[in-house]
Scaffold this active site. Structure first.
Site, PDB file in Angstrom:
ATOM      1  N   SER A   1       0.846  -1.189   0.000  1.00 39.88           N
ATOM      2  CA  SER A   1       0.000   0.000   0.000  1.00 39.88           C
ATOM      3  C   SER A   1       0.883   1.242   0.000  1.00 39.88           C
ATOM      4  O   SER A   1       2.012   1.222   0.512  1.00 39.88           O
ATOM      5  CB  SER A   1      -0.901   0.020   1.242  1.00 39.88           C
ATOM      6  OG  SER A   1      -1.535   1.278   1.395  1.00 39.88           O
TER       7      SER A   1
ATOM      8  N   TYR B   1      -1.330  -0.328  10.454  1.00 41.74           N
ATOM      9  CA  TYR B   1      -1.509  -0.806   9.075  1.00 41.74           C
ATOM     10  C   TYR B   1      -0.309  -0.390   8.226  1.00 41.74           C
ATOM     11  O   TYR B   1       0.257  -1.202   7.484  1.00 41.74           O
ATOM     12  CB  TYR B   1      -2.794  -0.212   8.502  1.00 41.74           C
ATOM     13  CG  TYR B   1      -3.023  -0.510   7.032  1.00 41.74           C
ATOM     14  CD1 TYR B   1      -3.519  -1.750   6.623  1.00 41.74           C
ATOM     15  CD2 TYR B   1      -2.751   0.444   6.057  1.00 41.74           C
ATOM     16  CE1 TYR B   1      -3.734  -2.025   5.279  1.00 41.74           C
ATOM     17  CE2 TYR B   1      -2.961   0.170   4.706  1.00 41.74           C
ATOM     18  CZ  TYR B   1      -3.446  -1.057   4.331  1.00 41.74           C
ATOM     19  OH  TYR B   1      -3.662  -1.326   2.998  1.00 41.74           O
TER      20      TYR B   1
END
Length: 215
Positions: A155, A168
């Site tokens: 990501s 995350y």
């Protein structure tokens, strides 16, 4: 069988006929799209997800399209289930695997100060530890295929700071570094490793994050 995307002899270089692939989290979002794309180019694909009903629904859709896709239940947060998944894959693909797509991911959007130990374990276990372990389990299958490729779905959050995503982001940052080490250590075995770091894509995961942002 469904027609592949090979429209001319020139496009044969993109053919995945004879190739085998495992896509984790293949019943929705990015994983669903990857599984279908691989199948369209001729690969035999196996997907996994946590719920049997999700697996069954997708397999029925793909069956109608003529794709060679199988599936099984696996919560990648569980070490035992990861081991069972790879045993299934080894059996289905006769001990060989060409492509491993580490796609599964989760997020619990919170301010840094509010994360619990359980939150950290869940996010890191799902996003990073599962990928690490699945690579270990898949290694002999990838090596036996003579041509292995591992793709990590990372990501942009692993490269840039965003609010409500410290754990995350850390899991994706760890994934990015791990990708480099896999590529270095397993190049001798003809196994490639790459990470793809998308920005925002409208999936269930993004929707849940945006709800938290607006709260």
């Amino acid at each position: 069988m469904a027609e592949t995307k090979l429209s001319s002899f020139k496009d044969e270089r993109w053919s995945l006929h004879g190739m085998t692939a495992l896509v984790t989290g293949g019943t929705r979002g990015i994983g669903y799209a990857i599984a279908e794309e691989l199948a369209e180019f001729g690969a035999s694909v196996h997907i996994c997800a946590r719920k049997q009903e999700d697996v069954d629904k997708c397999l029925e859709e793909w069956k109608r399209k003529g794709f060679r896709i199988t599936g099984s239940v696996c919560d990648v947060l569980s070490r035992d289930q990861r081991q069972n998944l790879m045993k299934n894959v080894a059996s289905i693909f006769n001990g060989k695997l060409n492509i491993l797509i580490n796609n599964v991911g989760t997020s619990i959007p919170k301010n840094l100060i509010d994360y619990t130990a359980e939150d950290v374990s869940t996010i890191m276990g799902t996003n990073f530890e599962s990928c690490y372990h699945l690579c270990q389990l898949a290694y002999p299958l990838l090596k036996a295929s003579g041509y292995g490729s591992i793709v990590f779905i990372s990501s942009i959050a692993g490269l840039k700071a965003f609010p409500l995503s410290s754990i995350y982001a850390s899991s994706k940052g760890a994934m990015n570094q791990f990708t480099k080490n896999v590529a270095l250590e397993w190049a001798k075995d003809n196994i490639r490793a790459n990470a793809v770091a998308p920005g925002p894509i409208k999936t269930v995961l993004l929707d849940s994050f945006m709800v938290c942002m607006l709260c």
